[in-house]
Design an enzyme around this catalytic site. Structure first.
Site, PDB file in Angstrom:
ATOM      1  N   CYS A 189      59.200 -44.095  12.401  1.00  0.00           N
ATOM      2  CA  CYS A 189      60.320 -43.547  13.160  1.00  0.00           C
ATOM      3  C   CYS A 189      60.392 -42.031  12.943  1.00  0.00           C
ATOM      4  CB  CYS A 189      61.615 -44.211  12.705  1.00  0.00           C
ATOM      5  SG  CYS A 189      62.143 -43.705  11.040  1.00  0.00           S
ATOM      6  N   HIS A 244      63.406 -47.647   4.768  1.00  0.00           N
ATOM      7  CA  HIS A 244      62.167 -47.975   5.478  1.00  0.00           C
ATOM      8  C   HIS A 244      60.987 -48.094   4.517  1.00  0.00           C
ATOM      9  CE1 HIS A 244      63.628 -46.419   9.657  1.00  0.00           C
ATOM     10  NE2 HIS A 244      64.457 -47.282   9.105  1.00  0.00           N
ATOM     11  N   GLU A 255      57.950 -46.902   4.716  1.00  0.00           N
ATOM     12  CA  GLU A 255      57.272 -45.625   4.464  1.00  0.00           C
ATOM     13  C   GLU A 255      58.065 -44.792   3.463  1.00  0.00           C
ATOM     14  OE1 GLU A 255      56.630 -46.840   8.809  1.00  0.00           O
ATOM     15  OE2 GLU A 255      58.330 -46.742   7.444  1.00  0.00           O
ATOM     16  N   CYS A 284      60.969 -41.034   9.136  1.00  0.00           N
ATOM     17  CA  CYS A 284      59.789 -41.243   8.289  1.00  0.00           C
ATOM     18  C   CYS A 284      58.674 -40.266   8.620  1.00  0.00           C
ATOM     19  CB  CYS A 284      59.307 -42.687   8.403  1.00  0.00           C
ATOM     20  SG  CYS A 284      60.442 -43.871   7.633  1.00  0.00           S
TER      21      CYS A 284
END
Length: 171
Positions: free
Chosen positions: A115, A87, A89, A118
Site C-alpha cells: 500500500c 501490515h 511489510e 508501506c
C-alpha cells in the site's frame, strides 16, 4: 524424472523466497487480507512479518480490531485509520529495526503489492526492490502518485507469476 521425490529443477530464487513469504502469511491474524512478507539481504532472510494487531493485543481474528470486527459499518477502502492491524511489510521492517539489522539495499518479498504507507516506508529505509504476488490498485485519484513512488525503487516493483494455494481461500 527420478524415482525419488526430489524435483528435477530447483525453484528460482524469486520463487523460493516468495514461497517462504507465503508460509509466513500462515501466521497472519487479520480479518481482511492475510499477507506475509520477508526481507532478504545478500541472499539471506533477515526478517519476516505478517499482518495483525500489535504485539500483546488481542488478535484481529479474536475481535481485537474494531474496524475488522465490524466490516459492515465501513465501506470498502475507507476508515483504515481506525484499523489497528500492522501490515506485513511494516512488521518485517520493524522486526529488523528492533534487532538492529540494516535493510538498506535489501529486497522485500510480499504476498500482496504494498500500500501507500508501506511503499513509502520501504523507500525511506532504502529497500532496493520489491517482489509481490497479488496486485493492489490504489483508488483512481492516487494512482499517479503511487506510480511516482514505484519509480523510485532502484530495482523496481515486480509482480511474480506463481501458483498460490491460498488465493481465493475463505478468511
Amino acid at each position: 524424472m527420478s524415482t525419488t521425490n526430489i524435483p528435477d529443477s530447483l525453484p528460482s530464487r524469486e520463487e523460493y523466497y516468495m514461497g517462504i513469504a507465503m508460509a509466513v502469511r500462515g501466521r497472519a491474524n487479520c480479518r481482511g487480507s492475510r499477507v506475509g512478507a520477508i526481507v532478504v539481504k545478500d541472499n539471506r532472510i533477515v526478517s519476516t512479518g505478517y499482518n495483525g494487531t500489535p504485539s500483546g493485543m488481542t488478535n484481529c481474528l479474536d475481535g481485537g480490531c474494531h474496524r475488522c470486527s465490524n466490516r459492515e459499518l465501513y465501506p470498502k477502502g475507507q476508515a483504515y485509520d481506525l484499523c489497528i492491524c500492522v501490515h506485513a511489510e511494516q512488521n518485517a521492517l520493524l522486526a529488523a529495526a528492533r534487532f538492529g539489522i540494516s535493510v538498506e539495499g535489501a529486497d522485500v518479498y510480499t504476498t500482496m503489492q504494498p500500500c501507500f504507507g508501506c511503499i513509502k516506508e520501504m523507500l525511506q529505509v532504502r529497500v532496493e526492490r520489491v517482489y509481490f504476488l497479488h496486485p493492489w490498485v490504489p483508488a483512481e485519484e492516487g494512482q499517479a502518485e503511487y506510480a511516482r513512488l514505484q519509480e523510485r525503487f532502484p530495482g523496481g516493483l515486480r509482480q511474480l507469476s506463481m501458483d498460490d494455494p491460498w488465493y481465493g481461500r475463505p478468511k
